[in-house]
Design an enzyme around this catalytic site. Structure first.
Site, PDB file in Angstrom:
ATOM      1  N   ARG A   1       0.769  -1.348  -0.064  1.00 33.56           N
ATOM      2  CA  ARG A   1       0.281  -0.270  -0.096  1.00 33.56           C
ATOM      3  C   ARG A   1       0.588   1.138  -0.121  1.00 33.56           C
ATOM      4  NH1 ARG A   1      -2.654  -4.258   1.646  1.00 33.56           N
ATOM      5  NH2 ARG A   1      -4.938  -3.909   1.680  1.00 33.56           N
TER       6      ARG A   1
ATOM      7  N   ARG B   1      -6.772 -18.431  -9.512  1.00 36.99           N
ATOM      8  CA  ARG B   1      -6.986 -18.175  -7.785  1.00 36.99           C
ATOM      9  C   ARG B   1      -8.714 -16.431  -8.694  1.00 36.99           C
ATOM     10  NH1 ARG B   1      -2.986 -15.512  -3.604  1.00 36.99           N
ATOM     11  NH2 ARG B   1      -5.291 -15.671  -2.470  1.00 36.99           N
TER      12      ARG B   1
ATOM     13  N   ASP C   1      -4.020 -15.374   7.361  1.00 34.84           N
ATOM     14  CA  ASP C   1      -2.953 -15.951   6.782  1.00 34.84           C
ATOM     15  C   ASP C   1      -1.899 -17.138   7.524  1.00 34.84           C
ATOM     16  OD1 ASP C   1      -3.728 -14.338   4.352  1.00 34.84           O
ATOM     17  OD2 ASP C   1      -2.657 -12.672   4.419  1.00 34.84           O
TER      18      ASP C   1
END
Ligand code: S3P
Length: 429
Positions: A27, A122, A315
């Site tokens: 980011r 994905r 995660d």
């Protein structure tokens, strides 16, 4: 394809730091690139996923200097990106492809984004569909559901979007597109996913309202360059936390770890299993909570994991599975269907490896049931090309009888290039 053999150790001890947070590093480049002025970033994670993001923005005309310590990103303003001359390769990085798709949808040029063999499998519909509702023109394989995605940027309309899954990647893609839409764009999710975008948008001066499980962004507001310090990645720390918990006589201090409450599900889960994890010197750096973590070996017990803690630990489930395999009793993981669409199907990948370690595992559509054993069996295990599976199996090797050979370990470089060096540093024989 390289492999490694990890042999049992007597304990895990010492004081370490882990590399920078992957989500925050992505980011910082993205917002730095579209801000006005020069953004500096220290603690940036130089893993392959983040390097893919860096290459993508360089390909769009953003000058990024790296002196090895600090990145200087020469922002081009909200409308200053240039059409890339070639396809943008996002490698293995879901965050790169999904977030920049949101950003690219609002540009005045054409672009194509793709990735490696894993990323191309994905699901992309989760971002393509809401972006199409904003008026974006995105084509891709399998009716726009798989990469490569071809994006013809255009003027976007604001939307209010109720995301069916809690996903920071979906939320952030829409937020980035929202910067280019006239008016207010809102995203709501079933329960809060990581909020690094919200925090960093605010830092850069974006106009946004944050509510309990969502955010509203107002388009057209220019961003201002910032000085960002990236904390250590709790997702990387998780492997070393579990290593210290399951190895007798261990005491490990992990300094400078990001402890944003939307990411600390793993600490909550491991503590509920009886893990001794202390947060020391809590502070706030660049809008993100940070602490030092003191971890001591603990007798773990099985627990039930479901609901809102799941996105806060999404995660870390491969590492949690290893803790569960070493715990007394049964651990039940539910509401974690998202694990099936990560870098690999992490439910299937962990179940097959745990079975080889002599652990009794039952796979469910949205999770698994793991019955802990007194001692893990060693042997040859498969990463399936997934960095977090490879690192979890390596941690299991520290206590497995006869050690564990982990195949296909090059993927570890996507998020934690120094993992094996650090593991070696803290392992006492
Ligand atoms: C990420 C969000 C998560 C996480 C991924 C990084 C991010 O994905 O699994 O490793 O930086 O926004 P989802 O948001 O799709 O769950």
């Amino acid at each position: 394809m390289n492999s490694i053999i990890i042999n049992p150790v007597s304990s895990v001890r010492g004081e370490i730091t882990v590399p920078g947070d992957k989500s925050i590093s992505h980011r910082s480049i993205m917002l730095g690139a579209i801000a006005n002025g020069v953004t500096t970033v220290t603690g940036f994670l130089r893993g392959e996923d983040n390097m893919a993001t860096m290459r993508a923005f360089r390909a769009m005309g953003v000058e990024i200097d790296d002196d090895g310590i600090t990145l200087s990103i020469h922002g081009r303003g909200l409308h200053g990106l240039k059409e890339p001359a070639d396809v943008i390769d996002c490698g293995n990085s879901g965050t790169t492809i999904r977030l920049i798709s949101g950003l690219l949808a609002g540009q005045s040029f054409f672009s194509v984004v793709t990735g490696d063999q894993y990323l191309r499998k994905r699901p992309m519909k989760r971002v393509v569909e809401p972006l199409a509702r904003m008026g974006a023109s995105i084509m891709g394989r399998q009716k726009g559901t798989l990469a490569p995605l071809a994006i013809t940027g255009c003027a976007l309309n604001p939307i209010g979007y109720d995301s069916p899954v809690s996903s920071a990647q979906i939320k952030s893609a829409i937020m980035l597109a929202g910067l280019y839409a006239g008016g207010e764009t809102s995203v709501r999710e079933p329960s809060l996913s990581r909020d690094h975008s919200e925090r960093m948008f605010r830092l850069f001066g974006a106009s946004l309202d944050i509510f309990q499980t969502g955010v509203t962004v107002r388009g057209g507001v220019e961003l201002q360059a910032q000085e960002i310090t990236v904390p250590g990645d709790i997702s990387s720390a998780a492997f070393l936390i579990v290593a210290a918990l399951i190895t007798p006589g261990s005491e490990l201090l992990i300094k400078n770890v990001g402890v944003n409450p939307t990411r600390t599900g793993v600490i909550d889960i491991l503590r509920s299993m009886g893990g001794s994890i202390q947060l020391l010197e809590e502070r706030v750096v660049s809008g993100e909570p940070v602490a030092d973590l003191m971890v001591r070996s603990s007798r773990l017990k099985g627990v039930a994991i479901s609901g809102s803690v799941v996105p806060r630990a999404i995660d870390e489930f491969p590492a949690v599975c290893i803790a569960a395999a070493c715990a007394e009793g049964v651990t039940i993981i539910q509401d974690a269907r998202e694990l099936r669409v990560k870098e690999t199907d992490r439910i299937a990948a962990m179940a097959s490896n745990l079975l080889r370690m002599g652990v009794s595992v039952e796979e469910r559509e949205d999770g698994m049931e793991i019955t802990g054993v007194e001692c893990l069996l060693g042997g040859e295990m498969e990463s399936f090309g997934d960095h977090r599976i490879a690192m979890s199996l390596s941690v299991a090797g520290l206590v497995a009888k006869g050690g564990i050979k982990v195949n296909d370990i090059d993927c570890v470089a996507t998020s934690f290039p120094s993992f094996f060096t650090l593991l070696e540093k803290v392992a006492e024989r």
